[in-house]
Enzyme design. Structure first.
Site, PDB file in Angstrom:
ATOM      1  N   ASP A 185      12.467  -1.045   3.977  1.00  0.00           N
ATOM      2  CA  ASP A 185      11.423  -0.007   3.995  1.00  0.00           C
ATOM      3  C   ASP A 185      11.931   1.216   4.751  1.00  0.00           C
ATOM      4  O   ASP A 185      11.188   1.871   5.461  1.00  0.00           O
ATOM      5  CB  ASP A 185      10.151  -0.572   4.641  1.00  0.00           C
TER       6      ASP A 185
ATOM      7  N   HIS B 201       6.121   9.664   1.294  1.00  0.00           N
ATOM      8  CA  HIS B 201       4.980  10.359   1.928  1.00  0.00           C
ATOM      9  C   HIS B 201       4.820  11.790   1.416  1.00  0.00           C
ATOM     10  O   HIS B 201       3.919  12.490   1.862  1.00  0.00           O
ATOM     11  CB  HIS B 201       5.088  10.410   3.461  1.00  0.00           C
TER      12      HIS B 201
ATOM     13  N   GLU C 208       0.193  -0.932   5.721  1.00  0.00           N
ATOM     14  CA  GLU C 208       1.282  -0.334   6.516  1.00  0.00           C
ATOM     15  C   GLU C 208       1.076   1.153   6.733  1.00  0.00           C
ATOM     16  O   GLU C 208       1.329   1.681   7.814  1.00  0.00           O
ATOM     17  CB  GLU C 208       2.625  -0.599   5.837  1.00  0.00           C
TER      18      GLU C 208
ATOM     19  N   ASP D 204       0.859  -1.193   0.000  1.00  0.00           N
ATOM     20  CA  ASP D 204       0.000   0.000   0.000  1.00  0.00           C
ATOM     21  C   ASP D 204       0.889   1.235   0.000  1.00  0.00           C
ATOM     22  O   ASP D 204       2.099   1.148   0.259  1.00  0.00           O
ATOM     23  CB  ASP D 204      -0.932   0.020   1.217  1.00  0.00           C
TER      24      ASP D 204
HETATM   25 ZN   LIG Z   1       7.053   2.224   4.042  1.00  0.00          ZN
HETATM   26 ZN   LIG Z   2       5.480   4.906   4.297  1.00  0.00          ZN
END
Ligand SMILES: [Zn+2]
Ligand SMILES: [Zn+2]
Ligand SMILES: [Zn+2]
Ligand SMILES: [Zn+2]
Lengths: 475, 475
Positions: free
Chosen positions: A196, A446, A166, A100
């Protein structure tokens, strides 16, 4: 030619293919936070299932149940579980990633469509999810595929666990891992690897051994039964927006000090070893200025800045739901607003205590202002901070892999972000967890313009392959 | 049967027609604040042109020029000018209204589609623009049509001036009125009537002789070059949101006191006559509670509440552009945010001085917090407060019209909202201006669920007709 060299050569030769496939997954807007995008999240999970099956992996799918979002009851996206290899003579490595992504819209300030991967003149692959976390997730598939094409034996057994929630608190994942820790999928796992996180700067690879936690708070202030005209009701009703600004202005100072009493009490003291380590890192304030594209940094030295990112808590106000947020000049008094902020936590802060301190403070500050409106505060999700043992073979193998691919020793760093599942894996499986970043500090996960550099994506595929081979050599 | 009775009977007989036509105009989402809706605003202007022509009015259209909104250069919507009757023996009344509306979206909390007029069980006609200001605007057309159908002579010459930018600062209108004050359209105007305000409560009609002004401020705080991940950058950069909350929390207290030094200095003192008048009004705190659908009122008495609405300034924070505003839990540090608030002003506050006081205060408060971010403040639009002479025949005629239609003497009230054009008409045309409200206090103009009661709409059509006839009798 060593297996390493064969793989590296093969990966270089297939660069265009890897980029095309990344474009294919970026085009699926799998935003877990938006109800309307839920089918896209599911579609992205199905994409992984299909690819894993095509590679000959054994695939299972776990449905974690339901969730209420924007007033709708929705199925949580599936946790995709792939098993590739079950040789008892090999180590079994569990790799985790999420398919996601964060919300994104052209209007947020993207120069290009966030769902169309674009390569710019500097070799940056721009698109939502490119670096967080679709690029790394699909790289595991390319590692398996490369071994098949080259006729090489995989050096370890792989257990792949890819979730689709997540960015929205990993709902259902912790419960699943804890419940299945002794089950078929996880029982033979020797170590865990998660890609990640990000390099400290833009030039030198890192291994990440610590993460901050995050506690996300939603503060709802309501009063009027409906939105009001500020001409008619301005000055005669208590306004939820004024109350929210009064309370939120008490949370944090302009230079980043959290003003909630007691919040720093449990922060672990700086050890001598840690204090010395800051001097050796390949990092400059300029890296932050470049990543931020501005010089609005709070600290004057690298050490202070990194300590603020890694080992001290921070508080950010993210926005308000229910207020006027469009361009133009609407003269509304919003009836109900939900202010949102989060606290990044560090060892040894406990989420339950953070939540208690925050709620007590926010309620007390609201009481002080004497409004007739109603305030309620909710801790949406909370994940604890984490630090790992870097002497474990998991880290040793990763260190060697970095040297092999990038010809340099990695920095051992922490991260300011939080990946709550890291701690869950460590505690539930009782194994070491390694964070092996692929992207750079300026990737803008983000943010608008999220990207992964081509070098990092292609180098990252090599790195994951080399890491698995080093595991077989050192473990 | 008198002309009055004939008209009243005719209006009652055509109720369904009037509601159907209101539905037709509510269905045109003429939101002046949104670039994407601009064609709908223009379409609404064209609708009026067509209807006026069909009635035999002389129609002219003034194009006020261009505007930059959301980065696009757009044509301002036309000012529609209708002339009906030029008999030198009659008074010439200029009526003004606006055909643009506030933004509205189902997600804001509307129970029904804002662009579909719905009549509920209580006879409320719900839809954006129903009461502000499409209902009143089209009622002038029905007055002319009724005279034609009944074969009655119009008692006055009508000059109709309908604009499409009222909800966005009436751009281009003031300049036009001032420039054309001695021109063909306005030169013979004897008095002005505007139906764009509301009854004080929900039961008794009013004439409105005062309005607050409004000064709308946009405060932009920027610093980071792009949106940031709060895990990576939380604690190491100055955050525009923290700065905005710090500054905005200093603007107003929870009980509605504006905290900007000097802002109350020019507020006119309460006269004895005014002080006594509050006792006689048909109004109770309960009317506010019902309109607000809540008891979150600041004051304990009707007089205090009305003074706060009519004769003291207020400050409302409307929202933030550029922050996270959707449902869910995005952990972003917004790079650039625009906080929006407005001040409702009263006699004798001057917009230029308000703007100066606000800017000085906001800049000083921002300086105090010591952030490296940049703050800029802009006064988007400003309109002065207004009071009228209620002894003029314009008010006398309206008072008699109210008694004829509603069998009750109207209250003489002020309003908290602002209609800047009121003052422009008064000053440019050197005439008396009357505000003749049609809707009730709980209509929810600018809010979710905006409505006009069927009684008020139908009664309002009669009221406008009766007012024109009374003008001919008393002037
Ligand atoms: Zn991530
Ligand atoms: Zn993230
Ligand atoms: Zn209006
Ligand atoms: Zn309005």
């Amino acid at each position: 030619m060593s297996a390493f060299d064969k793989i590296f050569e093969y990966v270089d030769a297939n660069e265009k293919y890897y980029i095309d496939r990344l474009a294919e997954v970026v085009a699926i807007p799998s935003v877990s936070a938006e109800a309307a995008r839920r089918p896209d999240v599911v579609r992205m999970g199905e994409w992984l299932v299909k690819e894993l099956k095509a590679l000959g992996a054994t695939v299972n799918v776990h449905h974690p149940g339901k969730q209420t979002i924007e007033g709708q009851q929705l199925d949580l996206p599936p946790i995709v579980l792939g098993t590739y290899g079950t040789d008892p003579a090999k180590k079994t490595i569990c790799v985790y990633g999420h398919y996601d992504v964060q919300p994104a819209a052209r209007e947020d300030g993207w120069d290009t469509d966030p769902w169309t991967l674009v390569e710019d003149a500097k070799g940056r692959l721009i698109g939502r999810g490119s670096t967080d976390d679709k690029g790394p997730v699909i790289s595991w598939l390319w590692v398996i595929a490369a071994h098949q094409k080259l006729g090489l034996d995989m050096p370890v057994n792989l257990k792949m666990c890819f979730e689709g929630m997540e960015e929205s608190g990993s709902e259902g994942l912790d419960e699943f891992i804890i419940a299945e820790a002794k089950g078929d999928f996880f029982k033979d796992v020797d170590a865990v690897c998660i890609s990640d996180s990000y390099w400290l700067g833009t030039k030198k690879p890192c291994l990440t051994y610590g993460l901050r936690g995050v506690s996300y708070f939603m503060v709802e202030v309501s009063g009027p039964g409906k939105d009001l005209h500020s001409g008619v009701f301005g000055g005669i009703v208590h306004e939820p927006m004024s109350d929210l600004f009064a309370v939120f202005s008490k949370l944090v100072s302009a230079d980043g000090k959290i003003l909630i009493p007691g919040i720093y009490d449990d922060v672990a003291p700086v050890t001598d070893a840690e204090d010395k380590m800051y001097g050796t890192l390949d990092f400059s304030l300029n890296d932050i200025h470049e990543a931020v594209d501005s010089k609005v940094t709070i600290h004057k030295t690298e050490k202070e800045a990194l300590m603020a990112r890694w080992r001290y808590p921070s508080l950010s106000i993210h926005g308000i739901e229910g207020a006027f947020s469009s361009p133009g000049s609407k003269t509304v008094i919003p009836a109900k607003v939900i202010g949102k902020f989060s606290i990044r936590s560090v060892p040894n802060m406990e989420p339950a205590k953070i939540s208690e301190l925050v709620k007590t403070f926010v309620n007390a500050e609201f009481k002080k202002i004497g409004s007739k409106n109603t305030l309620s505060i909710d801790c949406g999700h909370a994940g604890k901070a984490w630090v790992a043992d870097t002497n474990h073979y998991n880290y040793v193998a990763a260190e060697k892999a970095v040297e092999r691919v990038f010809k340099v020793k990695p920095d051992f760093i922490r991260e300011g972000g939080s990946i709550p599942v890291t701690l869950t894996f460590q505690d539930a499986l009782q194994t070491n967890v390694l964070l092996l970043p692929m992207g750079r500090s300026d990737d803008g996960a983000h943010s608008t313009g999220e990207k992964i550099d081509k070098e990092n994506y292609i180098g990252g595929i090599k790195l994951l392959a080399a890491y698995l081979h080093e595991i077989a050599l050192v473990a």
